[in-house]
Design a protein around this motif. Sequence first.
Motif, mmCIF file in Angstrom:
data_model
loop_
_atom_site.group_PDB
_atom_site.id
_atom_site.type_symbol
_atom_site.label_atom_id
_atom_site.label_comp_id
_atom_site.label_asym_id
_atom_site.label_seq_id
_atom_site.Cartn_x
_atom_site.Cartn_y
_atom_site.Cartn_z
ATOM 1 N N GLN A 1 73.416 93.314 18.103
ATOM 2 C CA GLN A 1 72.064 93.145 18.641
ATOM 3 C C GLN A 1 71.126 94.212 18.089
ATOM 4 N N ARG A 2 71.619 95.448 17.998
ATOM 5 C CA ARG A 2 70.796 96.520 17.439
ATOM 6 C C ARG A 2 70.455 96.229 15.982
ATOM 7 N N LEU A 3 71.427 95.721 15.237
ATOM 8 C CA LEU A 3 71.185 95.369 13.839
ATOM 9 C C LEU A 3 70.136 94.263 13.737
ATOM 10 N N ALA A 4 70.248 93.255 14.593
ATOM 11 C CA ALA A 4 69.270 92.155 14.582
ATOM 12 C C ALA A 4 67.869 92.666 14.910
ATOM 13 N N GLU A 5 67.776 93.607 15.831
ATOM 14 C CA GLU A 5 66.473 94.170 16.196
ATOM 15 C C GLU A 5 65.871 94.950 15.027
ATOM 16 N N LEU A 6 66.691 95.720 14.340
ATOM 17 C CA LEU A 6 66.211 96.473 13.178
ATOM 18 C C LEU A 6 65.716 95.524 12.089
ATOM 19 N N HIS B 1 58.870 106.838 7.282
ATOM 20 C CA HIS B 1 59.479 106.326 8.514
ATOM 21 C C HIS B 1 60.179 104.990 8.248
ATOM 22 N N LEU B 2 59.531 104.140 7.448
ATOM 23 C CA LEU B 2 60.136 102.850 7.117
ATOM 24 C C LEU B 2 61.408 103.035 6.298
ATOM 25 N N SER B 3 61.406 104.034 5.433
ATOM 26 C CA SER B 3 62.597 104.328 4.645
ATOM 27 C C SER B 3 63.748 104.738 5.561
ATOM 28 N N ARG B 4 63.405 105.488 6.591
ATOM 29 C CA ARG B 4 64.408 105.904 7.574
ATOM 30 C C ARG B 4 64.953 104.685 8.332
ATOM 31 N N LEU B 5 64.061 103.777 8.696
ATOM 32 C CA LEU B 5 64.496 102.555 9.374
ATOM 33 C C LEU B 5 65.405 101.719 8.474
ATOM 34 N N ALA C 1 67.349 102.877 6.174
ATOM 35 C CA ALA C 1 68.638 103.564 6.117
ATOM 36 C C ALA C 1 69.454 103.300 7.382
ATOM 37 N N LEU C 2 68.780 103.268 8.536
ATOM 38 C CA LEU C 2 69.472 102.981 9.788
ATOM 39 C C LEU C 2 70.030 101.560 9.784
ATOM 40 N N ARG C 3 69.241 100.625 9.237
ATOM 41 C CA ARG C 3 69.722 99.245 9.163
ATOM 42 C C ARG C 3 70.945 99.149 8.250
ATOM 43 N N ALA C 4 70.884 99.800 7.110
ATOM 44 C CA ALA C 4 72.003 99.754 6.171
ATOM 45 C C ALA C 4 73.267 100.344 6.795
ATOM 46 N N GLN C 5 73.106 101.443 7.528
ATOM 47 C CA GLN C 5 74.260 102.076 8.155
ATOM 48 C C GLN C 5 74.802 101.217 9.292
ATOM 49 N N ALA C 6 73.899 100.609 10.056
ATOM 50 C CA ALA C 6 74.329 99.728 11.148
ATOM 51 C C ALA C 6 75.121 98.554 10.607
ATOM 52 N N ARG C 7 74.663 97.994 9.494
ATOM 53 C CA ARG C 7 75.376 96.881 8.865
ATOM 54 C C ARG C 7 76.743 97.338 8.371
ATOM 55 N N ALA C 8 76.799 98.495 7.707
ATOM 56 C CA ALA C 8 78.068 99.005 7.177
ATOM 57 C C ALA C 8 79.060 99.294 8.306
ATOM 58 N N ASP C 9 78.571 99.895 9.403
ATOM 59 C CA ASP C 9 79.457 100.209 10.526
ATOM 60 C C ASP C 9 80.001 98.940 11.172
ATOM 61 N N LEU C 10 79.149 97.935 11.310
ATOM 62 C CA LEU C 10 79.587 96.684 11.925
ATOM 63 C C LEU C 10 80.627 95.989 11.048
ATOM 64 N N GLU C 11 80.387 95.949 9.740
ATOM 65 C CA GLU C 11 81.336 95.318 8.827
ATOM 66 C C GLU C 11 82.669 96.066 8.841
ATOM 67 N N ARG C 12 82.603 97.383 8.864
ATOM 68 C CA ARG C 12 83.829 98.182 8.884
ATOM 69 C C ARG C 12 84.619 97.924 10.157
ATOM 70 N N ALA C 13 83.932 97.849 11.301
ATOM 71 C CA ALA C 13 84.611 97.623 12.571
ATOM 72 C C ALA C 13 85.260 96.241 12.618
ATOM 73 N N LEU C 14 84.571 95.239 12.095
ATOM 74 C CA LEU C 14 85.136 93.894 12.078
ATOM 75 C C LEU C 14 86.374 93.834 11.174
ATOM 76 N N GLU D 1 77.018 105.395 17.683
ATOM 77 C CA GLU D 1 76.196 106.438 17.072
ATOM 78 C C GLU D 1 75.004 105.847 16.341
ATOM 79 N N VAL D 2 73.906 106.569 16.334
ATOM 80 C CA VAL D 2 72.741 106.179 15.549
ATOM 81 C C VAL D 2 72.738 107.083 14.315
ATOM 82 N N ARG D 3 73.117 106.504 13.165
ATOM 83 C CA ARG D 3 73.266 107.294 11.948
ATOM 84 C C ARG D 3 72.493 106.650 10.808
ATOM 85 N N ALA D 4 72.047 107.460 9.907
ATOM 86 C CA ALA D 4 71.381 106.938 8.699
ATOM 87 C C ALA D 4 72.356 107.019 7.539
ATOM 88 N N ALA D 5 72.252 106.043 6.653
ATOM 89 C CA ALA D 5 73.142 106.039 5.492
ATOM 90 C C ALA D 5 72.847 107.235 4.600
#
Length: 216
Positions: free
Chosen positions: A106-111, A151-155, A157-170, A212-216
């Motif tokens: 859900q967080r990834l979809a929001e980002l 700020h958008l660059s930071r967002l 990076a957060l999206r990329a990390q959220a995607r990577a974390d979700l894929e890794r967990a799955l 965790e909220v992390r940036a790539a």
Amino acid sequence: MVALVTLVAYGLAGIAVATLLGRTERQGPLRFARLGLHACLWPLFLPVLLPSASTPSPSTEGARIEAAEATLHDALQRLGRELGDPLSLETNRVRVLGTTLRTAAQRLAELEAVLSLPAHDVSALARELASLEAHAESKPVADILRERLAHLSRLEALRAQARADLERALARAGELATRLTLLRYEGATAHAATRARELTDTIDELCRTLEEVRAA
């Protein structure tokens, strides 16, 4: 004259609508009566011919999470039956992982929704910045716009990390289910139960990473 043209146009539209609706009508004594009704009152039946809004398909991530949770839960339950041990704590960990995965998705979809807004079009903002930098008097505004892009660059990076974390967990959930299945076929021993508990310890780590909220 205008009234006649309007009446003819209304009649032609009615015939067209009746013809289209008639394609799906079954043959019978009432067919012509229905066609006449469609022709006379065609504005009421026109919405039937309009394409209906397509229902959104289930989230791909949601379906994958359901499958991963079900597979892991099934592997754990089968091993528990072989061991004569319900592995209750481990089963609860799987439920917690499913909840955490859904929250992360859900967080990834929001980002992704935020970054897809027209106001966050990086290319357009970069062009605007280039235009402002061409004029010395626009430097204060250009500085603000530059901060906005950062700020958008930071967002991003957060999206990329959220995607990577979700894929890794799955991927880890699938790998863990396979290892639990392997344990079941290697032999239902006390060692297998201990090993199963050690393996499911990694679920806690996965949940912490996803929260965790992390940036790539």
